[in-house]
Scaffold this motif. Sequence first.
Motif, PDB file in Angstrom:
ATOM      1  N   PRO A  41     -25.635   3.505  29.509  1.00  0.00           N
ATOM      2  CA  PRO A  41     -25.760   2.991  27.900  1.00  0.00           C
ATOM      3  C   PRO A  41     -25.908   4.291  26.991  1.00  0.00           C
ATOM      4  CG  PRO A  41     -27.751   2.649  29.320  1.00  0.00           C
ATOM      5  CD  PRO A  41     -26.901   3.352  30.194  1.00  0.00           C
ATOM      6  N   THR A  42     -25.393   4.085  25.921  1.00  0.00           N
ATOM      7  CA  THR A  42     -25.761   4.990  24.679  1.00  0.00           C
ATOM      8  C   THR A  42     -25.423   4.146  23.504  1.00  0.00           C
ATOM      9  OG1 THR A  42     -25.213   7.244  23.797  1.00  0.00           O
ATOM     10  CG2 THR A  42     -23.338   5.791  24.875  1.00  0.00           C
ATOM     11  N   THR A  43     -25.355   4.880  22.299  1.00  0.00           N
ATOM     12  CA  THR A  43     -25.210   4.578  21.183  1.00  0.00           C
ATOM     13  C   THR A  43     -23.982   5.161  20.548  1.00  0.00           C
ATOM     14  OG1 THR A  43     -26.603   5.897  20.191  1.00  0.00           O
ATOM     15  CG2 THR A  43     -27.372   3.557  20.573  1.00  0.00           C
ATOM     16  N   ALA A  44     -23.208   4.469  19.398  1.00  0.00           N
ATOM     17  CA  ALA A  44     -22.073   5.024  18.911  1.00  0.00           C
ATOM     18  C   ALA A  44     -22.325   4.663  17.222  1.00  0.00           C
ATOM     19  CB  ALA A  44     -20.617   4.361  19.301  1.00  0.00           C
ATOM     20  N   ARG A  64      -9.739  -2.513  15.474  1.00  0.00           N
ATOM     21  CA  ARG A  64      -9.686  -0.899  16.025  1.00  0.00           C
ATOM     22  C   ARG A  64     -10.719  -0.115  15.525  1.00  0.00           C
ATOM     23  NH1 ARG A  64      -4.939   1.185  14.118  1.00  0.00           N
ATOM     24  NH2 ARG A  64      -3.813  -0.253  15.374  1.00  0.00           N
ATOM     25  N   LEU A  65     -11.657   0.223  16.489  1.00  0.00           N
ATOM     26  CA  LEU A  65     -12.928   0.982  15.954  1.00  0.00           C
ATOM     27  C   LEU A  65     -12.710   2.501  16.319  1.00  0.00           C
ATOM     28  CD1 LEU A  65     -15.817  -1.249  17.326  1.00  0.00           C
ATOM     29  CD2 LEU A  65     -14.959  -1.090  15.081  1.00  0.00           C
ATOM     30  N   THR A  66     -13.064   3.453  15.650  1.00  0.00           N
ATOM     31  CA  THR A  66     -13.173   4.775  15.772  1.00  0.00           C
ATOM     32  C   THR A  66     -14.737   5.117  15.915  1.00  0.00           C
ATOM     33  OG1 THR A  66     -11.057   5.161  14.605  1.00  0.00           O
ATOM     34  CG2 THR A  66     -12.685   7.152  14.905  1.00  0.00           C
ATOM     35  N   LEU A  67     -15.269   5.548  17.066  1.00  0.00           N
ATOM     36  CA  LEU A  67     -16.257   5.884  16.862  1.00  0.00           C
ATOM     37  C   LEU A  67     -16.873   7.114  17.459  1.00  0.00           C
ATOM     38  CD1 LEU A  67     -16.918   2.666  19.700  1.00  0.00           C
ATOM     39  CD2 LEU A  67     -17.594   2.499  17.165  1.00  0.00           C
ATOM     40  N   ARG A  68     -17.963   7.683  16.969  1.00  0.00           N
ATOM     41  CA  ARG A  68     -18.608   8.769  17.546  1.00  0.00           C
ATOM     42  C   ARG A  68     -19.536   8.410  18.600  1.00  0.00           C
ATOM     43  NH1 ARG A  68     -20.480  11.176  13.263  1.00  0.00           N
ATOM     44  NH2 ARG A  68     -22.515  10.404  13.382  1.00  0.00           N
ATOM     45  N   ILE A  69     -19.349   8.699  19.862  1.00  0.00           N
ATOM     46  CA  ILE A  69     -19.994   8.249  20.847  1.00  0.00           C
ATOM     47  C   ILE A  69     -21.509   9.282  21.062  1.00  0.00           C
ATOM     48  CG2 ILE A  69     -20.295   7.983  23.315  1.00  0.00           C
ATOM     49  CD1 ILE A  69     -18.332   5.969  21.958  1.00  0.00           C
ATOM     50  N   ILE A  86     -13.940  -9.173  18.464  1.00  0.00           N
ATOM     51  CA  ILE A  86     -15.424  -9.125  17.499  1.00  0.00           C
ATOM     52  C   ILE A  86     -15.241 -10.723  16.695  1.00  0.00           C
ATOM     53  CG2 ILE A  86     -16.792  -8.393  15.824  1.00  0.00           C
ATOM     54  CD1 ILE A  86     -15.659  -5.547  16.353  1.00  0.00           C
ATOM     55  N   SER A  87     -16.220 -11.438  17.092  1.00  0.00           N
ATOM     56  CA  SER A  87     -16.340 -12.758  16.335  1.00  0.00           C
ATOM     57  C   SER A  87     -16.755 -12.421  14.939  1.00  0.00           C
ATOM     58  CB  SER A  87     -17.655 -13.315  16.790  1.00  0.00           C
ATOM     59  OG  SER A  87     -18.263 -14.390  15.810  1.00  0.00           O
ATOM     60  N   PRO A  88     -16.087 -13.097  14.006  1.00  0.00           N
ATOM     61  CA  PRO A  88     -16.135 -12.772  12.446  1.00  0.00           C
ATOM     62  C   PRO A  88     -17.887 -13.057  11.876  1.00  0.00           C
ATOM     63  CG  PRO A  88     -14.541 -14.496  12.876  1.00  0.00           C
ATOM     64  CD  PRO A  88     -15.233 -14.340  14.293  1.00  0.00           C
ATOM     65  N   VAL A  89     -18.527 -13.645  12.759  1.00  0.00           N
ATOM     66  CA  VAL A  89     -20.010 -13.707  12.351  1.00  0.00           C
ATOM     67  C   VAL A  89     -20.382 -12.345  12.544  1.00  0.00           C
ATOM     68  CG1 VAL A  89     -22.180 -14.837  13.091  1.00  0.00           C
ATOM     69  CG2 VAL A  89     -19.969 -16.060  13.147  1.00  0.00           C
ATOM     70  N   LYS A  90     -20.031 -11.623  13.601  1.00  0.00           N
ATOM     71  CA  LYS A  90     -20.661 -10.163  14.028  1.00  0.00           C
ATOM     72  C   LYS A  90     -20.031  -9.083  13.317  1.00  0.00           C
ATOM     73  CE  LYS A  90     -23.609 -11.555  17.259  1.00  0.00           C
ATOM     74  NZ  LYS A  90     -24.923 -11.434  16.985  1.00  0.00           N
ATOM     75  N   LEU A  91     -18.949  -9.302  12.557  1.00  0.00           N
ATOM     76  CA  LEU A  91     -18.279  -8.141  11.859  1.00  0.00           C
ATOM     77  C   LEU A  91     -19.127  -7.202  11.009  1.00  0.00           C
ATOM     78  CD1 LEU A  91     -14.924  -9.611  10.420  1.00  0.00           C
ATOM     79  CD2 LEU A  91     -15.013  -7.787  12.268  1.00  0.00           C
ATOM     80  N   GLY A  97     -20.563   3.262   9.454  1.00  0.00           N
ATOM     81  CA  GLY A  97     -21.930   3.938   9.360  1.00  0.00           C
ATOM     82  C   GLY A  97     -22.798   3.469  10.182  1.00  0.00           C
ATOM     83  N   HIS A  98     -22.696   2.188  10.931  1.00  0.00           N
ATOM     84  CA  HIS A  98     -23.553   1.486  11.617  1.00  0.00           C
ATOM     85  C   HIS A  98     -23.745   2.014  13.046  1.00  0.00           C
ATOM     86  CE1 HIS A  98     -24.565  -2.693   9.276  1.00  0.00           C
ATOM     87  NE2 HIS A  98     -24.176  -1.707   8.417  1.00  0.00           N
TER      88      HIS A  98
END
Length: 118
Positions: A41-44, A64-69, A86-91, A97-98
Amino acid sequence: MTKVLIISVLAVVAVFVLQRVIVRLATKAKMTERVRAEGNPTTAVVLDTYDTGTRVNTIYIMVRLTLRIEEAAGVPGFETTTVVPISPVKLPDFAIGHTIKVRVDPATKDVATDQPVR
């Protein structure tokens, strides 16, 4: 008449089975399930998002997500691109930046978002 009905029912069932297979392939379900179960587990940080135009089960948007892990146990930080449903509710949770929760396979650097797909 009975043969036509049986053939029609079998054709409909075949379409639904084929659809499930295609969805599993499009979402890389096996790899994602493995990484979610075994990955660290980590964040991105979301660097970029792009709507691929593909929909899964008429609900989920393939993005398509570009992530900095961020650095995780055994894995230094890195950038990657992945496509996730991704669910539209969770977009809004995946806006640029998140910070999101992910899991990373240290051997292959495969990444899976740490959220259940319902």
